[in-house]
Scaffold this motif. Structure first.
Motif, PDB file in Angstrom:
ATOM      1  N   SER A  11       1.227  16.359  36.431  1.00 40.34           N
ATOM      2  CA  SER A  11       1.517  15.211  37.175  1.00 40.34           C
ATOM      3  C   SER A  11       1.308  15.186  38.875  1.00 40.34           C
ATOM      4  O   SER A  11       1.218  14.051  39.494  1.00 40.34           O
ATOM      5  CB  SER A  11       2.797  14.544  37.105  1.00 40.34           C
ATOM      6  OG  SER A  11       3.757  15.525  37.096  1.00 40.34           O
ATOM      7  N   ASP A  12       1.515  16.417  39.281  1.00 38.56           N
ATOM      8  CA  ASP A  12       1.392  16.551  40.785  1.00 38.56           C
ATOM      9  C   ASP A  12       0.431  17.982  41.252  1.00 38.56           C
ATOM     10  O   ASP A  12       0.850  18.109  42.692  1.00 38.56           O
ATOM     11  CB  ASP A  12       2.762  16.702  40.934  1.00 38.56           C
ATOM     12  CG  ASP A  12       3.562  17.887  40.252  1.00 38.56           C
ATOM     13  OD1 ASP A  12       3.090  18.862  39.753  1.00 38.56           O
ATOM     14  OD2 ASP A  12       4.857  17.695  40.082  1.00 38.56           O
ATOM     15  N   TYR A  13      -0.506  18.448  40.503  1.00 36.12           N
ATOM     16  CA  TYR A  13      -1.028  19.630  41.015  1.00 36.12           C
ATOM     17  C   TYR A  13      -1.759  19.374  42.187  1.00 36.12           C
ATOM     18  O   TYR A  13      -2.028  20.278  43.309  1.00 36.12           O
ATOM     19  CB  TYR A  13      -1.827  20.443  40.074  1.00 36.12           C
ATOM     20  CG  TYR A  13      -2.967  19.760  39.478  1.00 36.12           C
ATOM     21  CD1 TYR A  13      -2.775  18.755  38.302  1.00 36.12           C
ATOM     22  CD2 TYR A  13      -4.250  19.835  40.166  1.00 36.12           C
ATOM     23  CE1 TYR A  13      -3.977  18.034  37.832  1.00 36.12           C
ATOM     24  CE2 TYR A  13      -5.271  18.908  39.632  1.00 36.12           C
ATOM     25  CZ  TYR A  13      -5.110  17.991  38.384  1.00 36.12           C
ATOM     26  OH  TYR A  13      -6.175  17.329  37.913  1.00 36.12           O
ATOM     27  N   PRO A  14      -2.485  18.006  42.693  1.00 35.20           N
ATOM     28  CA  PRO A  14      -3.171  17.878  44.064  1.00 35.20           C
ATOM     29  C   PRO A  14      -2.222  18.073  45.142  1.00 35.20           C
ATOM     30  O   PRO A  14      -2.681  18.625  46.199  1.00 35.20           O
ATOM     31  CB  PRO A  14      -3.792  16.495  43.728  1.00 35.20           C
ATOM     32  CG  PRO A  14      -4.078  16.460  41.968  1.00 35.20           C
ATOM     33  CD  PRO A  14      -2.720  16.910  41.557  1.00 35.20           C
ATOM     34  N   THR A  15      -0.926  17.431  44.879  1.00 40.81           N
ATOM     35  CA  THR A  15      -0.003  17.676  45.809  1.00 40.81           C
ATOM     36  C   THR A  15       0.378  18.923  46.322  1.00 40.81           C
ATOM     37  O   THR A  15       0.568  19.271  47.254  1.00 40.81           O
ATOM     38  CB  THR A  15       1.188  16.787  45.559  1.00 40.81           C
ATOM     39  OG1 THR A  15       0.729  15.439  45.313  1.00 40.81           O
ATOM     40  CG2 THR A  15       2.288  16.644  46.650  1.00 40.81           C
ATOM     41  N   ALA A  16       0.330  19.525  45.069  1.00 43.32           N
ATOM     42  CA  ALA A  16       1.103  21.020  45.187  1.00 43.32           C
ATOM     43  C   ALA A  16      -0.070  21.949  45.865  1.00 43.32           C
ATOM     44  O   ALA A  16       0.325  22.568  46.857  1.00 43.32           O
ATOM     45  CB  ALA A  16       1.378  21.662  44.025  1.00 43.32           C
ATOM     46  N   ILE A  17      -1.435  21.522  45.592  1.00 46.36           N
ATOM     47  CA  ILE A  17      -2.295  22.332  46.446  1.00 46.36           C
ATOM     48  C   ILE A  17      -2.327  21.961  47.909  1.00 46.36           C
ATOM     49  O   ILE A  17      -2.444  22.958  48.637  1.00 46.36           O
ATOM     50  CB  ILE A  17      -3.712  21.886  45.669  1.00 46.36           C
ATOM     51  CG1 ILE A  17      -3.813  22.687  44.421  1.00 46.36           C
ATOM     52  CG2 ILE A  17      -4.897  22.505  46.762  1.00 46.36           C
ATOM     53  CD1 ILE A  17      -5.031  22.096  43.581  1.00 46.36           C
ATOM     54  N   MET A  18      -2.445  20.682  48.154  1.00 50.10           N
ATOM     55  CA  MET A  18      -2.408  20.205  49.526  1.00 50.10           C
ATOM     56  C   MET A  18      -1.123  21.041  50.417  1.00 50.10           C
ATOM     57  O   MET A  18      -0.873  21.150  51.525  1.00 50.10           O
ATOM     58  CB  MET A  18      -2.232  18.909  49.970  1.00 50.10           C
ATOM     59  CG  MET A  18      -3.491  18.576  49.432  1.00 50.10           C
ATOM     60  SD  MET A  18      -3.247  16.461  49.812  1.00 50.10           S
ATOM     61  CE  MET A  18      -4.084  15.701  48.216  1.00 50.10           C
ATOM     62  N   LEU A  19      -0.097  21.450  49.418  1.00 46.27           N
ATOM     63  CA  LEU A  19       1.108  22.165  50.233  1.00 46.27           C
ATOM     64  C   LEU A  19       1.161  23.597  49.993  1.00 46.27           C
ATOM     65  O   LEU A  19       2.172  24.258  50.059  1.00 46.27           O
ATOM     66  CB  LEU A  19       2.353  21.565  49.657  1.00 46.27           C
ATOM     67  CG  LEU A  19       2.382  19.831  50.272  1.00 46.27           C
ATOM     68  CD1 LEU A  19       3.577  19.245  49.266  1.00 46.27           C
ATOM     69  CD2 LEU A  19       3.029  19.870  51.750  1.00 46.27           C
TER      70      LEU A  19
END
Ligand SMILES: *Cc1c(COP(=O)(O)O)cnc(C)c1O
Length: 224
Positions: free
Chosen positions: A197-205
Motif C-alpha cells: 500500500s505504500d512502497y512508492p512513498t517509501a522509495i521517495m523517502l
C-alpha cells in the motif's frame, strides 16, 4: 479476466521506476522483495520464470517446505526472512535464508552469532526497529538501538540496514522518514521499508528494499 502475477510484476516495477524518477534515484538501487508467504510454489513459479529472483517469507518452516525445490530450478534465487525469528530456529534460518530482516533483540544477536559460526556462513541482517513504539509488534525500541547495534558488531553480525513496519491505519511517511534518519545517524545504507500500500512513498523517502506481497500475488487467505 484476472491479472496474472507477471502482469502485476510489470506494474509494480513500473511504479518503482516512477517513484525513482520522481526521487531522482536509480531503480537498481531499490530491491523488490516479492513476499510469497502463504502462497504455494505454483503461484511463485511464474515470477521466477519471468526472471524475478528475490522473494520473502515470514516463517522458517513454510520456507523450508516450499523453497528447496524452487531453488533447484532457479539456483540464483535469494529468499529473505521478513517475519519474527525465534532464537531456537536460528540455525534453520541461517541454512534457509539469504537475508534476515528481523534482528531485534540481544538474545537473537547471540543465537545468530552462534549459528553463523556453526554454519561457517554469514547472512546479512537488517535490524527491525519498533518505529511506532507499538509494544505488541516486533522490533527493537528506538532507545535500545545503539546498544543492540554495538552487540551485533561484537558478535560479528553483518548489519546492512534497518527495517520497519509502521503502525497500521496512519500515514506511514513520517515513520519512513524517521527510519531513514536513524539509519543515517548510524551510518547504515539499507532501509527495508514499504509494502503493497505504500512502497512508492517509501522509495521517495529512501527505501532500498521494498517488501511487496498482495500487489504481486493478490489477497492472502486471511486464516494464514
Ligand atoms: C506480509 C508482509 C509484507 C507484505 O505485505 P503486503 O501488504 O501484502 O505487501 C511486508 N513485510 C512484512 C514484514 C510482512 O510480514
Amino acid at each position: 479476466m484476472e491479472k496474472s502475477a507477471t502482469d502485476r510484476l510489470t506494474e509494480v516495477q513500473a511504479e518503482i521506476d516512477k517513484a525513482c524518477r520522481i526521487a531522482r534515484r536509480r531503480p537498481e538501487d531499490v530491491t523488490l522483495i516479492a513476499i510469497s508467504k502463504t502462497h504455494p510454489a505454483a503461484a511463485i513459479a511464474p515470477l521466477l520464470e519471468a526472471g524475478h529472483r528475490v522473494f520473502g517469507e515470514n516463517r522458517v518452516q513454510e520456507a523450508q517446505g516450499k523453497w528447496p525445490e524452487l531453488r533447484e530450478k532457479f539456483p540464483d534465487t535469494k529468499v529473505h526472512l521478513v517475519g519474527q525469528l525465534q532464537s531456537n530456529k536460528a540455525d534453520d534460518a541461517v541454512a534457509e535464508f539469504d537475508c534476515i530482516h528481523s534482528l531485534d533483540r540481544p538474545s537473537l544477536v547471540k543465537a545468530l552469532g552462534k549459528a553463523f559460526d556453526k554454519a561457517g556462513r554469514q547472512v546479512p541482517c537488517f535490524v527491525q526497529v519498533d518505529i511506532g513504539e507499538e509494544e505488541q509488534k516486533g522490533g527493537c525500541a528506538i532507545a535500545d538501538l545503539p546498544s543492540l547495534l554495538e552487540q551485533a558488531r561484537e558478535a560479528d553480525i553483518p548489519v546492512i540496514g534497518l527495517m520497519c513496519v509502521p503502525p497500521l491505519g496512519i500515514e506511514p511517511a513520517p515513520y519512513f522518514a524517521l527510519l531513514a534518519k536513524i539509519a543515517d545517524d548510524h551510518g547504515l545504507d539499507g532501509r527495508s521499508m514499504g509494502m503493497s500500500s505504500d512502497y512508492p512513498t517509501a522509495i521517495m523517502l529512501g527505501a532500498t528494499h521494498v517488501r511487496v506481497g498482495t500487489a504481486l500475488f493478490g489477497e492472502r487467505n486471511t486464516s494464514a
